[in-house]
Design an enzyme around this catalytic site. Sequence first.
Site, PDB file in Angstrom:
ATOM      1  N   ASP A  92       0.866  -1.180   0.000  1.00 11.80           N
ATOM      2  CA  ASP A  92       0.000   0.000   0.000  1.00 11.80           C
ATOM      3  C   ASP A  92       0.901   1.228   0.000  1.00 11.80           C
ATOM      4  O   ASP A  92       1.708   1.429   0.915  1.00 11.80           O
ATOM      5  CB  ASP A  92      -0.892  -0.019   1.239  1.00 11.80           C
ATOM      6  CG  ASP A  92      -1.921   1.099   1.238  1.00 11.80           C
ATOM      7  OD1 ASP A  92      -1.665   2.160   0.635  1.00 11.80           O
ATOM      8  OD2 ASP A  92      -2.981   0.920   1.866  1.00 11.80           O
ATOM      9  N   ASP A 152       0.485   8.158  -9.409  1.00  6.81           N
ATOM     10  CA  ASP A 152      -0.480   7.827 -10.460  1.00  6.81           C
ATOM     11  C   ASP A 152      -1.213   6.549 -10.084  1.00  6.81           C
ATOM     12  O   ASP A 152      -1.369   5.643 -10.890  1.00  6.81           O
ATOM     13  CB  ASP A 152       0.257   7.673 -11.802  1.00  6.81           C
ATOM     14  CG  ASP A 152      -0.692   7.569 -12.983  1.00  6.81           C
ATOM     15  OD1 ASP A 152      -1.818   8.107 -12.896  1.00  6.81           O
ATOM     16  OD2 ASP A 152      -0.312   6.957 -14.005  1.00  6.81           O
TER      17      ASP A 152
END
Length: 254
Positions: free
Chosen positions: A118, A136
Amino acid sequence: MSDRLEYNRHPRPLVDKSLNSKTMHFSICDVQSRMQIDRPNNLMLAYTRLMMGFLLFAPNPRHIAMVGLGGGSLAKFCYWYLPDSRIQVIEINPYVIALRDEFEVPRDDHRFHVRKEDAADYVRTAQYRYDVIVADGFDANGVPASLCSRSFYDNCFDMLEPNGVLVANLHSHHEHFPVYLERIKESFAGRVVTVNDFDYGNTIAFAFKETPTPPLLANLQRCASTLAPEAWAQLAPSFSMIKRFGRWHSQGMP
């Protein structure tokens, strides 16, 4: 957590193929990545060429962190055309990572690595400092909340070298776009430049730990002389667009 449970937590991307390209997407409406089959390292989507505008502010990045792998367009371009850069890609979705061979993403080596994690946790706990952070990271619902929070942008600020730059891809038409942009400005004390990709509704934000120097024109000329001709041919129009239409959100910037 078992592998099955881990995979069940994430959406499975779809891959469409034509004679000339491969496209990754989570829904019919949203294109995550597109690759030209005979030139897999090219940047086919306009917003990715705008994101490479970080070279106008950090022309010789030693360490680059990328939040989100997708089809690897930006990762591949940086790997092949910035040979002195080390690139760390953070991707949470195992289905996306499993498609790296499909999209000809390089294997891990001494200067390139894809890490399953994560990104919100990574930027909070990373021991390294980066010259550039490329944000992104998208899923089927857009940018996950943890990747557009004030704490995420604060942690990105802390993870950058003194002259570092965060470049973030935002959807201009998202209802919370003004909130996300304001968070970036708050985390970076207003040192932000934005430029719009009018065709696809993306806004690219460049945020700086310190006011960037030297002037933009000098780095534009430097990129033109140091990048491989095939790379510069792709980036030159977008870089000129940043120079011409980039909106500077802080006074005293070039």
